[in-house]
Design an enzyme around this catalytic site. Structure first.
Site, PDB file in Angstrom:
ATOM      1  N   GLY A 156      -6.909   3.493  11.819  1.00  0.00           N
ATOM      2  CA  GLY A 156      -7.556   2.239  11.442  1.00  0.00           C
ATOM      3  C   GLY A 156      -7.741   2.009   9.958  1.00  0.00           C
ATOM      4  CB  THR A 157      -6.656   3.773   6.874  1.00  0.00           C
ATOM      5  OG1 THR A 157      -5.291   3.915   7.292  1.00  0.00           O
ATOM      6  CG2 THR A 157      -7.370   5.086   7.086  1.00  0.00           C
ATOM      7  N   GLY A 158      -5.652   0.843   7.690  1.00  0.00           N
ATOM      8  CA  GLY A 158      -5.115  -0.440   7.247  1.00  0.00           C
ATOM      9  C   GLY A 158      -6.023  -1.597   7.626  1.00  0.00           C
ATOM     10  CB  CYS A 159      -7.891  -2.323  10.761  1.00  0.00           C
ATOM     11  SG  CYS A 159      -6.530  -2.225  11.934  1.00  0.00           S
ATOM     12  CE  LYS A 209      -1.719  -1.608   3.742  1.00  0.00           C
ATOM     13  NZ  LYS A 209      -2.470  -1.848   4.991  1.00  0.00           N
ATOM     14  CB  THR A 226      -5.584   8.142   8.364  1.00  0.00           C
ATOM     15  OG1 THR A 226      -4.435   8.524   9.142  1.00  0.00           O
ATOM     16  CG2 THR A 226      -5.839   9.198   7.298  1.00  0.00           C
TER      17      THR A 226
END
Length: 266
Positions: A206-209, A173, A204
């Site tokens: 928690g965006t990866g989760c 990412k 942002t």
């Protein structure tokens, strides 16, 4: 209804971890279940502490799900220490679920380390080979390959190198560094690029989760890998665009923006 399982940590502030995963599953039309591996005391500004669940209880939670309810996809998130990883790996090998999406969470948005440095070797040896898709961000990919990533060409090289560690596919990412927020997928044979636009916001958390859980939800619904990622990127971008101004630090994304905007249908 399709079912998805999150194996991850609990975020008491609700923006990341298990809480974000369950919200994302629901928003994308699948029934969410959870196995908690760590309890994280955190908010939008800081991580206060992490307490791991025992490996035995982790295994018991996984048994409780698989002996009773079909699992159409699994998302694996934060695993802080080697014993947690070994417990999860043993059970995933035992039950061999389809559509395993692994987000190798290493550092919180505020810079707090969420994985022991000594556990990276265990992550590579035990967890990475379980992944149908691994979703590292650029800093995480740099840890895995021990090399800086500055360009999209570097991302492609990293995705291919990480794929050799065992995952069937790798999505690097680009949100941390690539200006047009391009993500690079290597599916074991060829590359796919997913471009987006950078959003000017600090919210942002928690965006990866959220991104990895949305991919898992789409896979659970029977969507192919490339289209699952494309749809998940649209979803997470919208969630960031309408992020919530909560707390004193990095606020959470808005997992249910469309629901809040449109309301429940009659």
């Amino acid at each position: 209804m399709k079912q998805a399982l999150s194996i991850a940590s609990s975020d008491c502030s609700g923006g990341a971890g298990i809480q974000a995963d369950l919200k994302t599953f629901a928003a994308n039309g699948v029934y969410g279940m959870s196995v908690i591996v760590s309890v994280v005391a955190e908010n939008t500004a800081r991580v206060i502490g992490v307490e791991d669940i025992s490996p035995t209880m982790i295994a018991d939670q996984i048994d409780a799900i698989f002996e009773d309810i079909p699992v159409d996809a699994v998302k694996i998130g934060m695993l802080s220490k080697a014993p947690c990883m070994i417990s999860v790996a043993k059970k995933i090998r035992q039950y061999a679920p389809k559509n395993v999406v692994i987000d190798p969470v290493m550092v919180a948005k505020n810079g707090y380390s969420l994985m022991d440095e000594d556990a990276v070797g265990t992550l590579i040896q035990e967890i990475l080979p379980l992944a149908d898709l691994l979703t590292p961000n650029i800093p995480e990919a740099e840890v895995l390959i021990q090399k800086k990533i500055l360009t999209i060409a570097d991302m492609q090289e990293a995705a291919k190198a990480i794929c050799l560690m065992g995952p069937k596919a790798v999505l690097v990412k680009g949100g941390h560094r690539i200006e047009d927020v391009t993500d690079v997928l290597y599916d074991g044979k060829k590359f796919h690029h997913f471009s987006g636009h950078r959003i000017d916001t600090k919210n942002t958390h928690g965006t990866g989760c959220t991104y990895s859980s949305a991919i898992a939800a789409n896979l659970a619904l029977g969507t192919d890998m490339v289209e699952s990622i494309r749809k998940a990127k649209v979803y997470v971008t919208e969630a960031i665009e309408h992020a919530l101004e909560l707390g004193k630090g990095c606020g959470p994304t808005n997992h249910f923006y469309k629901l809040y905007k449109q309301g429940l249908t009659q």
